[in-house]
Enzyme design. Structure first.
Site, mmCIF file in Angstrom:
data_model
loop_
_atom_site.group_PDB
_atom_site.id
_atom_site.type_symbol
_atom_site.label_atom_id
_atom_site.label_comp_id
_atom_site.label_asym_id
_atom_site.label_seq_id
_atom_site.Cartn_x
_atom_site.Cartn_y
_atom_site.Cartn_z
ATOM 1 N N TYR A 1 -1.932 -1.063 10.368
ATOM 2 C CA TYR A 1 -1.993 -1.290 8.924
ATOM 3 C C TYR A 1 -0.748 -0.748 8.224
ATOM 4 O O TYR A 1 -0.115 -1.447 7.430
ATOM 5 C CB TYR A 1 -3.242 -0.629 8.347
ATOM 6 C CG TYR A 1 -3.387 -0.813 6.855
ATOM 7 C CD1 TYR A 1 -3.776 -2.031 6.322
ATOM 8 C CD2 TYR A 1 -3.128 0.243 5.968
ATOM 9 C CE1 TYR A 1 -3.906 -2.217 4.961
ATOM 10 C CE2 TYR A 1 -3.264 0.066 4.603
ATOM 11 C CZ TYR A 1 -3.647 -1.165 4.103
ATOM 12 O OH TYR A 1 -3.768 -1.338 2.743
ATOM 13 N N SER B 1 0.855 -1.185 0.000
ATOM 14 C CA SER B 1 0.000 0.000 0.000
ATOM 15 C C SER B 1 0.888 1.231 0.000
ATOM 16 O O SER B 1 2.062 1.173 0.399
ATOM 17 C CB SER B 1 -0.879 0.004 1.260
ATOM 18 O OG SER B 1 -1.491 1.266 1.475
#
Length: 262
Positions: free
Chosen positions: A157, A144
């Site tokens: 995350y 990401s």
């Protein structure tokens, strides 16, 4: 020049929707047989039927919750029992929690680490010898743009995706002489079910890309003569990734916090 996957098998996790389903469609269109892994059996069955009918490939399915460590060896046992040799692995399964860490459910945070880091690492290790010996497939680990800087409100995350980026770059170097294409795909905000699971679009930064755009960018990287170990989807996201790595944390942290809507 596009790489063809005819005569090979690709294993895709998180295949029931979003980027996983799009990877499955693109790989099937290029001739790959598939092993599709996700929790939702009904969606896997529908996708397998679609791709077998459209492309004449074989799609095997396994319903498994990769947030549970026992499922990691179960995936390998399934492909062994089916007599399948995996040439391409797409580690796409993952999710995010949103909010201050002190307010995050501990069990949910633990599951996030097990899935985003544990499952990805275990499956890469379990299949890497096969991937290297085949030398005509790929390893795609979905990271990401959160991998390029600490992310307040998504601390777990962001850290898991920083791991994925670092881990994949190292594996790419270790396997550079085998012919295996290895890359960490770093998308930004993507129009999938991701934010439904997060529970808030406050975590969205920048404009949405579609799953098709993100996977198209990944395939261009795999088609390149030298596959980059890390690829960021979207021009604005690439600029943001560079700035995220260069900015000192005393500057980057408050900016990232503001972008996360906190």
């Amino acid at each position: 020049m596009s790489v063809h996957f005819a005569g090979t098998t690709a294993l895709v996790t998180g295949a029931s929707s979003g980027l996983g389903a799009e990877f499955a469609r693109v790989l099937a269109a290029r001739g790959a047989d598939l092993v599709l892994v996700a929790r939702r059996l009904d969606r896997l069955e529908a996708l397998a039927r679609e791709l077998e009918t459209r492309h004449g490939i074989t799609a095997r399915i396994l319903a498994a919750d990769l947030g549970e460590p026992a499922a990691w060896a179960r995936v390998r046992a399934f492909t062994d029992a089916e007599g399948v040799r995996v040439s391409t692995l797409v580690n796409n399964a993952g999710f995010a929690t949103y909010g201050a860490l002190a307010e995050t459910d501990p069990g949910r945070a633990d599951e996030e680490v097990r899935l985003n880091v544990g499952a990805l690492t275990a499956l890469t290790r379990l299949y890497l010898p096969d991937l290297m010996s085949e030398g005509r497939g790929a390893l795609v680990n979905v990271a990401s743009t959160a991998a390029f800087q600490p992310v307040p409100s998504m601390a777990v995350y962001g850290a898991t995706k920083a791991y994925v980026r670092s881990f994949t770059a190292a594996v790419a170097w270790e396997t550079r002489a085998t012919g295996l294409r290895v890359t960490a795909l770093c998308p930004g905000a993507t129009k999938t079910e991701f934010f439904d699971v997060v529970g808030s679009e406050d975590a969205k930064v920048g404009r949405y890309q579609s799953a098709e755009q993100v996977v198209r960018r990944a395939m261009r990287a795999l088609d390149a003569r030298r596959t980059p170990p890390v690829v960021v989807s979207g021009v604005a996201n690439r600029v943001g990734a560079v700035l995220g790595r260069l900015a000192p944390e005393r500057v980057g942290l408050p900016l990232t916090e503001a972008l996360m809507g906190r």
